[in-house]
Structures are given as C-alpha cells and as structure tokens.
Design a protein around this motif. Structure first.
Motif, short mmCIF file in Angstrom:
data_model
loop_
_atom_site.label_atom_id
_atom_site.label_comp_id
_atom_site.label_asym_id
_atom_site.label_seq_id
_atom_site.Cartn_x
_atom_site.Cartn_y
_atom_site.Cartn_z
N PHE A 46 41.71 36.53 39.38
CA PHE A 46 40.35 36.13 39.72
C PHE A 46 40.30 35.55 41.13
CE2 PHE A 46 36.78 33.23 39.96
CZ PHE A 46 35.75 33.99 39.42
N THR A 47 41.29 34.72 41.47
CA THR A 47 41.35 34.13 42.81
C THR A 47 41.51 35.21 43.87
OG1 THR A 47 42.32 32.11 41.91
CG2 THR A 47 42.56 32.48 44.28
N ALA A 48 42.39 36.17 43.60
CA ALA A 48 42.58 37.27 44.53
C ALA A 48 41.30 38.10 44.66
CB ALA A 48 43.75 38.14 44.09
N ALA A 49 40.62 38.31 43.54
CA ALA A 49 39.38 39.09 43.57
C ALA A 49 38.32 38.36 44.39
CB ALA A 49 38.89 39.33 42.15
N ALA A 50 38.25 37.04 44.27
CA ALA A 50 37.27 36.27 45.03
C ALA A 50 37.52 36.41 46.52
CB ALA A 50 37.33 34.80 44.61
N ALA A 51 38.80 36.33 46.91
CA ALA A 51 39.13 36.48 48.33
C ALA A 51 38.81 37.89 48.82
CB ALA A 51 40.61 36.15 48.55
#
Length: 211
Positions: A46-51
């Motif tokens: 999720f964090t990678a997707a947000a970035a």
C-alpha cells in the motif's frame, strides 16, 4: 458502493492525491476480475502504491481520470460527497511521440461492477478523446485482455479495431529461459521457408528443345 444512480449524474474529473483509496479500490476490483486478488495487499504494498500514485499524478505524460457519482459516500468514507464508479489511466505512447504521430493509450480502464451499462465507460472514453485532442493525438489505443469478452464487445461497439497481441512473462521465467538458451538448452527456431509453388503441368503442348 451503491448500485443506484442515473448515467446523467455521473461526471468525470482528474484524480487527486486524496483519491488514492478510491483508485486502489477500483484497481483491486479490476485485478480480482482478472483473478489476481492478491495485488496491493499488505501495508508495504500500500505504501509503495501510494508513492507510485503520487508520481503518476505528477507525470505530465499521464492523466488519471475518475468517474464519480455525486452524493453521500459510504459511512466513514472519504471523497467529499462523491462515489467513485470508474477509472481510466491515460498516457502518451513514447514511440508515437518520437515518430511525430502522438497516440493516447488507455492503460487501465475500470467500471465498477454495480454501475456498468449506465454510460460510465462512455464518459471515460470521452475523457480519453478530450485528452487526445489536447495533445494533438490522432488515435486512442486501449489494452484489452483476450479473456475479457464483455470489455472486448464494449470497445468494438465504440469503434476500436484489433491492433496487436501483447504477451507477458515473469522476469524469473524469462531469466531461466535466457540462461537455458545460453547453455544451448533452448534451440532458436529456424526461420520458416516459404512453401515452393509447383508449376502447373501443361498438357498437350509440344516440347521445346533448349539450344
């Protein structure tokens, strides 16, 4: 998401950073329909997707379009009174830019399953056409999976014609194939020779001697 609402109320707009949750929800549905439900699961992803989403929004070569239904979202949800019902990620094909004939690509196209056949997809394609006009593009190219019969029919009705076949391979599998080829385990297929046509047999004609 509610299944109510008319096609006249749906509007499209450019996505914002605050739309991440809605975008990921639609992406998950798209991947689930393609039998890849594990995508974007876990905090790390999720964090990678947000970035990645933030970079996509800032990329001048792409535009993320949301189709939204004005109204009250689900309890506890965000969106400022909007219910996201569709998503399209539009891009400019780099090779077409080099060749001087820009083409717009529809890299992702999702309509929520409870809001299909209500004109949402048409509105998303209208946004793609507007994006093409803004960038001087003469064509819009959409990627559609061979197994997506409903999507194939929709794009065909909108005038899209078959263009090419795209193949995909996991990097690990490709690496193994390349290593096997280097070891001589995977023969390179020989080019196919054209089938020689047989000359028709001429009957009743006298033989001509070559001198």
């Amino acid at each position: 998401m509610s299944g109510t609402g008319s096609r006249s109320r749906v509007v499209t707009r450019t996505a914002r950073a605050a739309d991440l949750a809605a975008v990921l929800s639609l992406v998950r549905q798209h991947r689930a329909d393609a039998h890849a439900e594990d995508v974007l699961s876990g905090h790390g992803r999720f964090t990678a997707a947000a970035a990645g989403f933030r970079r996509l929004l800032e990329d001048p070569g792409h535009r993320v379009v949301l189709a939204v239904l004005p109204g009250s979202p689900a309890p506890g949800g965000d969106g400022g009174g909007e219910v996201p019902v569709g998503l399209a990620v539009l891009g400019l094909d780099p090779l077409s830019l080099v060749l001087g004939h820009p083409q717009v690509t529809v890299d992702l196209f999702v309509v929520h399953r409870e809001h299909r056949r209500r004109g949402v997809g048409v509105l998303l394609l209208a946004a793609a056409a507007a994006y093409a006009e803004q960038n001087g593009a003469s064509h819009v190219v959409a990627a559609v999976g061979g197994h997506e019969a409903e999507r194939q029919r929709f794009f065909a009705r909108m005038g899209f014609a078959p263009l090419t076949t795209r193949r995909i391979v996991p990097v690990e599998s490709l690496t193994r194939s390349l290593a096997a080829w280097q070891r001589g385990g995977v023969p390179v297929p020989a080019p196919r020779r054209p089938v020689a046509r047989r000359r028709p047999l001429l009957r009743g004609l006298p033989a001509v001697a070559e001198g």
